[in-house]
Design an enzyme around this catalytic site. Structure first.
Site, PDB file in Angstrom:
ATOM      1  N   SER A  53     -12.370  -2.833   0.981  1.00 32.01           N
ATOM      2  CA  SER A  53     -12.556  -2.202   2.295  1.00 32.01           C
ATOM      3  C   SER A  53     -14.010  -1.793   2.455  1.00 32.01           C
ATOM      4  O   SER A  53     -14.559  -1.130   1.569  1.00 32.01           O
ATOM      5  CB  SER A  53     -11.706  -0.932   2.411  1.00 32.01           C
ATOM      6  OG  SER A  53     -10.345  -1.257   2.414  1.00 32.01           O
ATOM      7  N   ARG A  93       0.868  -1.176   0.000  1.00 32.96           N
ATOM      8  CA  ARG A  93       0.000   0.000   0.000  1.00 32.96           C
ATOM      9  C   ARG A  93       0.910   1.234   0.000  1.00 32.96           C
ATOM     10  O   ARG A  93       1.266   1.753   1.046  1.00 32.96           O
ATOM     11  CB  ARG A  93      -0.898  -0.030   1.240  1.00 32.96           C
ATOM     12  CG  ARG A  93      -1.867   1.124   1.362  1.00 32.96           C
ATOM     13  CD  ARG A  93      -2.778   0.913   2.571  1.00 32.96           C
ATOM     14  NE  ARG A  93      -3.679   2.020   2.766  1.00 32.96           N
ATOM     15  CZ  ARG A  93      -3.343   3.151   3.411  1.00 32.96           C
ATOM     16  NH1 ARG A  93      -2.147   3.288   3.919  1.00 32.96           N
ATOM     17  NH2 ARG A  93      -4.229   4.127   3.542  1.00 32.96           N
ATOM     18  N   LYS A 108      -3.695   6.048   8.702  1.00 32.35           N
ATOM     19  CA  LYS A 108      -4.422   6.393   7.484  1.00 32.35           C
ATOM     20  C   LYS A 108      -4.951   7.811   7.626  1.00 32.35           C
ATOM     21  O   LYS A 108      -5.750   8.089   8.528  1.00 32.35           O
ATOM     22  CB  LYS A 108      -5.580   5.406   7.294  1.00 32.35           C
ATOM     23  CG  LYS A 108      -6.269   5.469   5.946  1.00 32.35           C
ATOM     24  CD  LYS A 108      -7.360   4.374   5.886  1.00 32.35           C
ATOM     25  CE  LYS A 108      -7.858   4.123   4.488  1.00 32.35           C
ATOM     26  NZ  LYS A 108      -8.810   5.117   4.019  1.00 32.35           N
TER      27      LYS A 108
HETATM   28  N1  3NM Z   1      -7.482   0.952   6.177  1.00 31.98           N
HETATM   29  P1  3NM Z   1      -2.725   0.620  11.532  1.00 31.98           P
HETATM   30  S1  3NM Z   1      -7.594   1.674   8.594  1.00 31.98           S
HETATM   31  C1  3NM Z   1      -5.075   0.962   5.648  1.00 31.98           C
HETATM   32  O1  3NM Z   1     -10.528   1.483   7.892  1.00 31.98           O
HETATM   33  C2  3NM Z   1      -6.184   1.141   6.576  1.00 31.98           C
HETATM   34  O2  3NM Z   1     -10.224   0.609   5.949  1.00 31.98           O
HETATM   35  C3  3NM Z   1      -8.340   1.205   7.152  1.00 31.98           C
HETATM   36  O3  3NM Z   1      -3.056   1.013  10.035  1.00 31.98           O
HETATM   37  C4  3NM Z   1      -9.805   1.098   6.983  1.00 31.98           C
HETATM   38  O4  3NM Z   1      -2.697  -0.858  11.607  1.00 31.98           O
HETATM   39  C5  3NM Z   1      -6.061   1.550   7.900  1.00 31.98           C
HETATM   40  O5  3NM Z   1      -1.352   1.217  11.771  1.00 31.98           O
HETATM   41  C6  3NM Z   1      -4.788   1.836   8.639  1.00 31.98           C
HETATM   42  O6  3NM Z   1      -3.774   1.248  12.399  1.00 31.98           O
HETATM   43  C7  3NM Z   1      -4.274   0.670   9.420  1.00 31.98           C
END
Ligand code: 3NM
Length: 205
Positions: free
Chosen positions: A111, A40, A140
């Site tokens: 997603s 990503r 994010k």
């Molecule tokens: N997608 P971390 S939250 C890439 O809600 C991503 O769809 C999300 O990063 C969604 O594990 C997110 O550091 C970030 O919180 C995840």
């Protein structure tokens, strides 16, 4: 039908998420036993053009060595060029129909943030859905408000057979309670990419 895959420990990463050499971070995660990897590459310093494609190729090579599916976020063209194992798309990204048509046995992840979006993703032929953000995340930029554990529970009770991975703010500490909802796995960025001990982090997730 896509190839088989295991959402159990799903590592998502781009160069912006790493404090150390990204390929080393990925290799340590693979050695530690992640079951799936998604490239990503986002953010203002994200690799572009040839550098991006070359980095993707190197990630793919590592994943092949460890026999872990290599998924590309939101880039149908690169996924097809590299013959990646699949793509992952968000609600705002291009539809999955084109990719499914061109790459019949590939993995397609979407997603989703509501039950309605999950229903749509299933109807459109997704192979799995990522539900999130479960908790607050600073990884994010445009993350929505946390959906919490109830959406995971609802999703798993309505669609018992459909593969679901939880994402957003998941840590070694809270992954246990997330898994109690019955999800097929946890997807993380910082819990692995920011860890000083990747082996321990992956084992504990
Ligand atoms: N997608 P971390 S939250 C890439 O809600 C991503 O769809 C999300 O990063 C969604 O594990 C997110 O550091 C970030 O919180 C995840």
């Amino acid at each position: 039908m896509s190839m088989s895959f295991d959402l159990n420990k799903y590592f998502v990463m781009g160069t912006a998420n790493c404090k150390r050499e990204p390929l080393l971070v990925l290799e340590e995660a693979l050695q530690a036993g992640i079951t799936m990897f998604q490239l990503r590459e986002k953010g203002k310093n994200a690799l572009k053009g040839d550098a991006y494609a070359e980095f993707a190729r190197q990630c793919q090579k590592l994943c092949q060595t460890y026999k872990v599916p290599f998924i590309i976020n939101d880039d149908v063209e690169l996924a097809l060029t590299l013959n990646a194992d699949g793509i992952h798309v968000g609600q705002e990204d291009t539809g999955i129909e084109q990719f499914r048509f061109l790459a019949k046995n590939k993995i397609i992840g979407v997603s989703v943030h509501t039950i309605e979006q999950l229903e749509m993703a299933i109807a459109n032929g997704a192979d799995y859905a990522g539900i999130g953000p479960i908790y607050e995340t600073s990884t994010k930029d445009d993350a929505r408000a946390p959906v919490g554990l109830t959406l995971l529970e609802e999703a798993k009770s309505q669609y018992t057979q459909f593969p679901i991975v939880a994402i957003g703010g998941i840590s070694v500490e809270n992954s246990f309670i997330v898994r109690q909802t019955g999800v097929n796995g946890v997807a993380v960025i910082s819990a692995i990419s920011h860890s000083d001990n990747i082996k321990e982090a992956v084992n504990s997730l």
